[in-house]
Design a protein around this motif. Structure first.
Motif, PDB file in Angstrom:
ATOM      1  N   LEU A  81       0.847  -1.201   0.000  1.00  0.00           N
ATOM      2  CA  LEU A  81       0.000   0.000   0.000  1.00  0.00           C
ATOM      3  C   LEU A  81       0.879   1.245   0.000  1.00  0.00           C
ATOM      4  N   HIS A  82       1.840   1.257   0.909  1.00  0.00           N
ATOM      5  CA  HIS A  82       2.759   2.393   1.068  1.00  0.00           C
ATOM      6  C   HIS A  82       3.531   2.645  -0.226  1.00  0.00           C
ATOM      7  N   ILE A  83       4.149   1.617  -0.757  1.00  0.00           N
ATOM      8  CA  ILE A  83       4.959   1.769  -1.967  1.00  0.00           C
ATOM      9  C   ILE A  83       4.070   2.176  -3.149  1.00  0.00           C
ATOM     10  N   GLY A  84       2.916   1.513  -3.277  1.00  0.00           N
ATOM     11  CA  GLY A  84       2.017   1.842  -4.380  1.00  0.00           C
ATOM     12  C   GLY A  84       1.602   3.302  -4.377  1.00  0.00           C
ATOM     13  N   LYS A  85       1.338   3.824  -3.171  1.00  0.00           N
ATOM     14  CA  LYS A  85       0.888   5.218  -3.050  1.00  0.00           C
ATOM     15  C   LYS A  85       1.984   6.198  -3.438  1.00  0.00           C
ATOM     16  N   VAL A  86       3.213   5.878  -3.064  1.00  0.00           N
ATOM     17  CA  VAL A  86       4.333   6.737  -3.456  1.00  0.00           C
ATOM     18  C   VAL A  86       4.428   6.764  -4.977  1.00  0.00           C
ATOM     19  N   MET A  87       4.339   5.586  -5.569  1.00  0.00           N
ATOM     20  CA  MET A  87       4.494   5.486  -7.023  1.00  0.00           C
ATOM     21  C   MET A  87       3.367   6.226  -7.744  1.00  0.00           C
ATOM     22  N   GLU A  88       2.163   6.127  -7.179  1.00  0.00           N
ATOM     23  CA  GLU A  88       1.005   6.815  -7.733  1.00  0.00           C
ATOM     24  C   GLU A  88       1.266   8.321  -7.817  1.00  0.00           C
ATOM     25  N   ARG A  89       2.038   8.830  -6.871  1.00  0.00           N
ATOM     26  CA  ARG A  89       2.316  10.267  -6.830  1.00  0.00           C
ATOM     27  C   ARG A  89       3.676  10.619  -7.413  1.00  0.00           C
ATOM     28  N   ALA A  90       4.296   9.674  -8.106  1.00  0.00           N
ATOM     29  CA  ALA A  90       5.663   9.873  -8.615  1.00  0.00           C
ATOM     30  C   ALA A  90       5.794  11.165  -9.429  1.00  0.00           C
ATOM     31  N   GLY A  91       4.745  11.483 -10.192  1.00  0.00           N
ATOM     32  CA  GLY A  91       4.802  12.652 -11.062  1.00  0.00           C
ATOM     33  C   GLY A  91       4.993  13.969 -10.326  1.00  0.00           C
ATOM     34  N   GLU A  92       4.762  13.967  -9.019  1.00  0.00           N
ATOM     35  CA  GLU A  92       4.929  15.202  -8.238  1.00  0.00           C
ATOM     36  C   GLU A  92       6.373  15.441  -7.818  1.00  0.00           C
ATOM     37  N   PHE A  93       7.273  14.529  -8.179  1.00  0.00           N
ATOM     38  CA  PHE A  93       8.657  14.639  -7.702  1.00  0.00           C
ATOM     39  C   PHE A  93       9.670  14.574  -8.843  1.00  0.00           C
ATOM     40  N   ASP A  94      10.834  15.199  -8.580  1.00  0.00           N
ATOM     41  CA  ASP A  94      11.924  15.125  -9.544  1.00  0.00           C
ATOM     42  C   ASP A  94      12.793  13.898  -9.293  1.00  0.00           C
ATOM     43  N   LEU A  95      12.726  13.380  -8.067  1.00  0.00           N
ATOM     44  CA  LEU A  95      13.534  12.203  -7.732  1.00  0.00           C
ATOM     45  C   LEU A  95      12.901  11.489  -6.546  1.00  0.00           C
ATOM     46  N   ILE A  96      12.840  10.171  -6.644  1.00  0.00           N
ATOM     47  CA  ILE A  96      12.434   9.354  -5.504  1.00  0.00           C
ATOM     48  C   ILE A  96      13.689   8.681  -4.960  1.00  0.00           C
ATOM     49  N   HIS A  97      13.928   8.859  -3.679  1.00  0.00           N
ATOM     50  CA  HIS A  97      15.095   8.216  -3.053  1.00  0.00           C
ATOM     51  C   HIS A  97      14.584   7.100  -2.150  1.00  0.00           C
TER      52      HIS A  97
END
Lengths: 350, 350
Positions: A81-97
């Motif tokens: 759930l946690h990982i999926g939600k981050v990915m769902e919002r990926a477009g809001e970020f320049d980099l995911i660490h």
């Protein structure tokens, strides 16, 4: 655009709160990275962690509490759930660490945002199947030695520790100290052997991770007098313990990935006698801040040479290499390199 | 475009080969759906399963063998690699039909292809967190009773069984039969109680899933004469067993999700006496193909009325409702409904 305006999502695990109340190594590092970025002037940092986490960055959470702190949760449910939600919002970020192991990589082909994964260790060789399947991803190792030969790494960034919790003391204690998980991997039995060989007292501190190992190989050596087991220690207790230390004995039996304990010891001014395996020679400056050895004979011999070590040099070595600020400086360079490569990719495809 | 030209990806789990060599309920259903679609003239069906799987559709696999059949694999590594790869190729399909529980849903916001999930059961209430987080997804329940009130379902599609493995016999046997996992949920002890109440012989067949339950509640009832345990049975042995059956006793103690055993029994012409819990009243036509009861008194009473049941009607009830072909026909309607809704969505956003 100032690089410090870039929108960074730091992905922490959800086993524990970030930062953890007690244990939780990956959550600790994720917290240190997040707070370190904010301290160094990054303006758009978002921490993805449990909802009860604490940060000066923006906190986003989907899981109320860490699954290790709430046994009603199925860990995998919270994890995906946690990982999926981050990915769902990926477009809001320049980099995911990502500091959350291999699962996030399987979402990577579906998002456009670049992702950096700090590999905090290969818990099992089988997880390499996922890493090797994503060779186009960005990876950071936590030591040069803890690398898989087939993976491309952007850099090694050593873990940083919080020096404010550790008092430097120039005056040595009179005991040997073992600090860390009580487990064969950490060589608790070899610390006992070393102490016996040089006839010195030994204090053993840490959680018992392998009870069978403790019962068979550690307990028989404990006499409650010269060799004592004092249980797990929190940062305050650790600080008091290191005051007693003439040297820390760290005779790991498998390659060390990084070795937080070695950095903590040196920060207190305590030299470390460590097995020359894995990252130990990266963390310790041999003959300067401790000794690298191959067995307990050499370890006992090294105890005899501890007075040659300048304890101020131990502290300075940590200040120069293993602080949170140094770690974040390392990540800033990695981020810049990733943005450079991403810009190149866009030019090529445009 | 003929609907049967649509490109369908059937996502099977990777615990076992598809179809499984022995156990593997979800892999069995995924296989039945895949082969059933091909048999009904669907031309572009792709089965995502272990590489050693067998199908008349196109097979795509990323995991060599089922993780239950190869203990060197970490199940979660194989699971997310498999799911991730399917999602990576989502654009090649008009519909993904997932039979692999809740993890694929977390990738759904990142792909454009619609996904249908057959919910084969809620293994734990906590997994509802993921389902309820994806209320825009398409769901099928395997019985009307096995539904979560908060989820939107397109339809119920009952599982279908392969009738070619089951011989219809008009002539009743003279024993009661319990068939299924030996577990409190399946009420093996209640079958024994019923047999004793009406003084009939009982044959118990199935894997022992809960050894403690078997030792405490089943073993004491077995006398090796009137009440016998014959172990697990394969399809051929099951067919022979049903020849002996006067009736099948199925006194589940928790709501049944679907109840494959009831369909198999009726297919052989054997009436079923079942607890009126969960899907039982959907699978059995009360007083027509068996009896729904509330306790062992009623069950014993129902045994006395078995001769009122027309065994040909039992077979016909399965042929009309619980064959692979009927199941696939059900899914065809669901697929058509999904394509209709997707087309509507495109109109609205265009």
């Amino acid at each position: 655009m100032d690089i410090k305006d870039k929108r960074i999502a730091v992905l922490s695990p959800v086993a524990w709160r970030t930062p953890p109340r007690a244990y939780g190594a990956w959550e600790t590092v994720a917290s240190n990275i997040t707070e370190g970025l904010v301290a160094r002037g990054w303006k758009n940092v978002t921490l993805f962690a449990t909802k009860d986490s604490q940060t000066k960055a923006k906190l986003v959470g989907f899981v109320e509490r860490g699954y290790e702190e709430d046994k009603n949760q199925i860990p995998l449910v919270s994890t995906v759930l946690h990982i999926g939600k981050v990915m769902e919002r990926a477009g809001e970020f320049d980099l995911i660490h990502s500091n959350f192991d291999y699962i996030p990589l399987t979402y990577l082909p579906l998002i456009k945002t670049p992702m950096l994964t700090t590999i905090h260790g290969f818990s099992d060789p089988d997880i390499l199947r996922v890493y090797r399947d994503h060779k186009d991803a960005y990876y950071v190792s936590i030591s040069d030695s803890d690398r898989d030969a087939e993976l491309p790494y952007v850099a090694t960034v050593y873990n940083g520790i919080d020096l404010s919790n550790i008092t430097f003391r120039d005056k040595p204690g009179d005991k040997l100290v073992f600090l860390g998980r009580i487990h064969r991997d950490k060589g608790t039995h070899l610390a006992i052997e070393t102490a016996k060989k040089c006839g010195m007292d030994l204090l053993i501190a840490g959680i018992i991770q392998d009870q069978q190992y403790f019962d068979d190989f550690v307990k028989p050596g404990i006499d409650g007098n010269k060799i004592q087991y004092i249980g797990p220690v929190n940062p305050v207790q650790r600080d008091a313990l290191l005051k007693e230390a003439y040297a820390v004995i760290h005779l790991n039996t498998i390659p060390e990935r990084f070795g937080l304990v070695m950095a903590e010891s040196m920060a207190a001014g305590v030299p470390v006698i460590a097995m020359d395996l894995g990252s130990c020679r990266e963390v310790i400056a041999d003959k300067q801040t401790g000794y690298l050895v191959k067995d307990t004979d050499q370890a006992a011999e090294a105890v005899g040479k501890i007075e040659k070590i300048d304890r101020r040099k131990c502290r300075r070595h940590v200040e120069a290499n293993f602080t949170i600020d140094k770690m974040v400086e390392g990540y800033e360079k990695v981020y810049a390199e990733i943005f450079r490569r991403e810009a190149l990719k866009k030019q090529t495809t445009a």
